[in-house]
Design an enzyme around this catalytic site. Structure first.
Site, PDB file in Angstrom:
ATOM      1  N   HIS A  76       7.706   0.224  -1.291  1.00 13.56           N
ATOM      2  CA  HIS A  76       7.826  -0.529  -0.351  1.00 13.56           C
ATOM      3  C   HIS A  76       6.973  -2.050  -0.463  1.00 13.56           C
ATOM      4  O   HIS A  76       7.097  -2.469   0.331  1.00 13.56           O
ATOM      5  CB  HIS A  76       7.498   0.199   1.199  1.00 13.56           C
ATOM      6  CG  HIS A  76       5.715   0.092   1.411  1.00 13.56           C
ATOM      7  ND1 HIS A  76       4.954   1.322   1.168  1.00 13.56           N
ATOM      8  CD2 HIS A  76       5.055  -0.752   1.931  1.00 13.56           C
ATOM      9  CE1 HIS A  76       4.013   0.836   1.462  1.00 13.56           C
ATOM     10  NE2 HIS A  76       3.842  -0.154   1.904  1.00 13.56           N
ATOM     11  N   ASP A 121       8.051   6.815  -2.429  1.00 16.56           N
ATOM     12  CA  ASP A 121       7.661   5.518  -2.482  1.00 16.56           C
ATOM     13  C   ASP A 121       6.824   5.029  -3.596  1.00 16.56           C
ATOM     14  O   ASP A 121       5.744   5.073  -3.675  1.00 16.56           O
ATOM     15  CB  ASP A 121       6.755   5.378  -1.004  1.00 16.56           C
ATOM     16  CG  ASP A 121       6.591   3.955  -0.542  1.00 16.56           C
ATOM     17  OD1 ASP A 121       6.960   2.972  -1.342  1.00 16.56           O
ATOM     18  OD2 ASP A 121       5.587   3.644   0.168  1.00 16.56           O
ATOM     19  N   GLN A 213      -3.833  -1.122   6.371  1.00 16.64           N
ATOM     20  CA  GLN A 213      -3.123  -2.347   5.960  1.00 16.64           C
ATOM     21  C   GLN A 213      -3.325  -3.156   4.742  1.00 16.64           C
ATOM     22  O   GLN A 213      -4.693  -3.690   4.766  1.00 16.64           O
ATOM     23  CB  GLN A 213      -2.621  -3.047   7.169  1.00 16.64           C
ATOM     24  CG  GLN A 213      -1.372  -2.604   8.059  1.00 16.64           C
ATOM     25  CD  GLN A 213      -1.223  -1.189   8.243  1.00 16.64           C
ATOM     26  OE1 GLN A 213      -2.051  -0.202   7.951  1.00 16.64           O
ATOM     27  NE2 GLN A 213      -0.167  -0.653   8.957  1.00 16.64           N
ATOM     28  N   GLY A 214      -2.483  -3.196   3.749  1.00 14.05           N
ATOM     29  CA  GLY A 214      -3.066  -4.019   2.616  1.00 14.05           C
ATOM     30  C   GLY A 214      -3.528  -3.165   1.400  1.00 14.05           C
ATOM     31  O   GLY A 214      -3.714  -3.716   0.300  1.00 14.05           O
ATOM     32  N   ASP A 215      -4.045  -1.619   1.633  1.00 13.50           N
ATOM     33  CA  ASP A 215      -4.109  -0.868   0.462  1.00 13.50           C
ATOM     34  C   ASP A 215      -3.154  -0.262  -0.044  1.00 13.50           C
ATOM     35  O   ASP A 215      -3.164   0.288  -1.018  1.00 13.50           O
ATOM     36  CB  ASP A 215      -5.003   0.232   1.200  1.00 13.50           C
ATOM     37  CG  ASP A 215      -6.450  -0.125   1.655  1.00 13.50           C
ATOM     38  OD1 ASP A 215      -6.968  -1.078   0.775  1.00 13.50           O
ATOM     39  OD2 ASP A 215      -6.882   0.244   2.665  1.00 13.50           O
ATOM     40  N   SER A 216      -1.806  -0.408   0.581  1.00 16.64           N
ATOM     41  CA  SER A 216      -0.630   0.144   0.108  1.00 16.64           C
ATOM     42  C   SER A 216      -0.283  -0.147  -1.338  1.00 16.64           C
ATOM     43  O   SER A 216      -0.760  -1.176  -1.791  1.00 16.64           O
ATOM     44  CB  SER A 216       0.583  -0.325   0.636  1.00 16.64           C
ATOM     45  OG  SER A 216       0.964   0.158   2.012  1.00 16.64           O
TER      46      SER A 216
HETATM   47  N1  ARG Z   1       1.882   0.865   4.647  1.00 16.02           N
HETATM   48  C1  ARG Z   1       0.446   0.133   4.477  1.00 16.02           C
HETATM   49  C2  ARG Z   1       0.395  -0.961   3.494  1.00 16.02           C
HETATM   50  O1  ARG Z   1       1.647  -1.428   3.484  1.00 16.02           O
HETATM   51  C3  ARG Z   1      -0.453   1.080   4.188  1.00 16.02           C
HETATM   52  C4  ARG Z   1      -0.743   1.951   5.167  1.00 16.02           C
HETATM   53  C5  ARG Z   1      -1.825   3.231   4.824  1.00 16.02           C
HETATM   54  N2  ARG Z   1      -2.158   3.737   6.206  1.00 16.02           N
HETATM   55  C6  ARG Z   1      -3.029   4.849   6.323  1.00 16.02           C
HETATM   56  N3  ARG Z   1      -3.504   5.076   7.175  1.00 16.02           N
HETATM   57  N4  ARG Z   1      -3.480   5.591   5.076  1.00 16.02           N
HETATM   58  O2  ARG Z   1      -0.619  -1.465   3.323  1.00 16.02           O
END
Ligand code: ARG
Length: 263
Positions: A76, A121, A213-216
Site C-alpha cells: 500500500h 500487503d 500513520q507513517g510507520d507503514s
Molecule cells: N497504514 C498506516 C500507514 O500507511 C499504518 C497504520 C499502522 N497502524 C497501526 N495502528 N498499527 O502508515
C-alpha cells in the site's frame, strides 16, 4: 463497510494525517508521544530501517533493507508511486538528513494485494545502487517462521506519535516493544477485529503502544529477524485493536522469487 472505513482512516497517506478519525477524541494515549507510546532510538540500533520519501523529501513510509539493493515494504506504500518519484534514505536516525539518499530502479508488489482487505500487503524496491553494510546500514534476515504468541518484538519508524491532531512527524526514529499475536488469535473474540484478520497477517499488541500513520512498510523485528511489515490498524494503540502487519514468514517465498525476477 465498517472494515472499509477502518482501512481508509487508518491507512491514509501521510499527506492527510489527522484529517479523519474513528476512535474517541478522548483517547488517553493521544498525547503520550512517539511511534505511539514509544521512545527515541538510533539507526545504529535498527540499521535495517529505511525511510521512503518523495522527491521533495517528504517521508511517506518505512521499509527494511534485506540485501545490498533490496528494500522490503508494504504494497500500500507503493501503489500510487512511480519509481522515479521515490528516494530511500538509509543509515540515518533522522529521516530528513544524514546517511545516504538513494534512487530506485524498480518496484513490485504482490499480485494478490487487495486494497479492500489489505491481504498480501508486501512490496519490494530495487535500489539504483548497491549499498555496503556499515555500523548504520545492515541487511536484515527474513523470518522463516512466525514467532509464537507473546514473543516480544520491536517496531520502529518516523510515523506519527498519536492518532489525533498529530500533524507532523518526529524527525528522530522511534521504537516501541509490542507482543506477537498470530492472525487467528488476533481475529478471535479476545480482540475487536473479528474475521478481517487474514492468514497473510500477523498482529502485535501492547496496551498504549503501537505503530501509527507513517510507520507503514516499516519493520517489526524479533530475534534479529524481520517478522512483520507495518500494514494497518483501527486507529493507533486503541484498546484491543492490535497493530496488524504483513506476515513475513508467510510471504517469504514471494519476496525471494520477486527479488530473483528483478535481478
Ligand atoms: N497504514 C498506516 C500507514 O500507511 C499504518 C497504520 C499502522 N497502524 C497501526 N495502528 N498499527 O502508515
Amino acid at each position: 463497510m465498517h472494515r472499509l472505513l477502518a482501512l481508509l482512516l487508518s491507512c491514509l497517506a501521510i499527506g492527510q494525517i489527522g484529517a479523519a478519525s474513528v476512535s474517541s477524541p478522548f483517547d488517553p494515549f493521544e498525547h503520550e508521544g512517539r511511534i505511539v507510546g514509544g521512545e527515541e532510538t538510533t539507526i545504529a540500533a535498527h540499521p535495517y530501517q529505511v525511510s521512503l520519501q518523495n522527491k521533495r523529501g517528504s517521508h511517506f513510509c518505512g521499509g527494511s533493507l534485506v540485501s545490498k539493493n533490496i528494500v522490503v515494504t508494504a504494497a500500500h506504500c507503493l501503489q500510487s508511486y512511480k519509481v522515479s518519484n521515490i528516494r530511500v534514505r538509509l543509515g540515518s536516525t533522522l529521516y530528513n538528513e544524514g546517511g545516504i539518499l538513494v534512487e530506485v530502479e524498480a518496484l513490485a508488489y504482490h499480485e494478490g494485494y487487495s486494497t479492500s482487505t489489505l491481504e498480501y500487503d508486501v512490496g519490494i524496491l530495487k535500489l539504483a545502487q548497491d549499498v555496503e553494510e556499515t555500523d548504520d546500514i545492515r541487511y536484515i534476515k527474513l523470518a522463516e517462521v512466525t514467532p509464537a504468541n507473546g514473543t516480544p518484538a520491536v517496531v520502529t519508524g518516523w510515523g506519527t506519535k498519536c492518532y489525533f491532531w498529530c500533524m507532523s512527524l518526529p524527525k528522530t526514529l522511534q521504537e516501541v516493544i509490542v507482543y506477537i499475536l498470530d492472525w487467528r488469535t488476533c481475529g478471535s473474540e479476545d480482540y475487536k477485529y473479528g474475521p478481517i484478520v487474514y492468514d497473510t497477517m500477523v498482529c502485535a499488541y501492547e496496551k498504549g503502544k503501537d505503530a501509527c500513520q507513517g510507520d507503514s512498510g516499516g519493520p517489526l523485528v524479533a530475534d534479529d529477524e524481520l517478522v512483520g511489515i507495518v500494514s494497518w490498524g483501527y486507529g493507533c494503540a486503541s484498546s484491543l485493536m492490535p497493530g496488524v502487519y504483513a506476515d513475513v514468514a508467510t510471504l517469504r517465498e514471494w519476496i525471494l522469487n520477486t527479488i530473483k525476477s528483478l535481478e
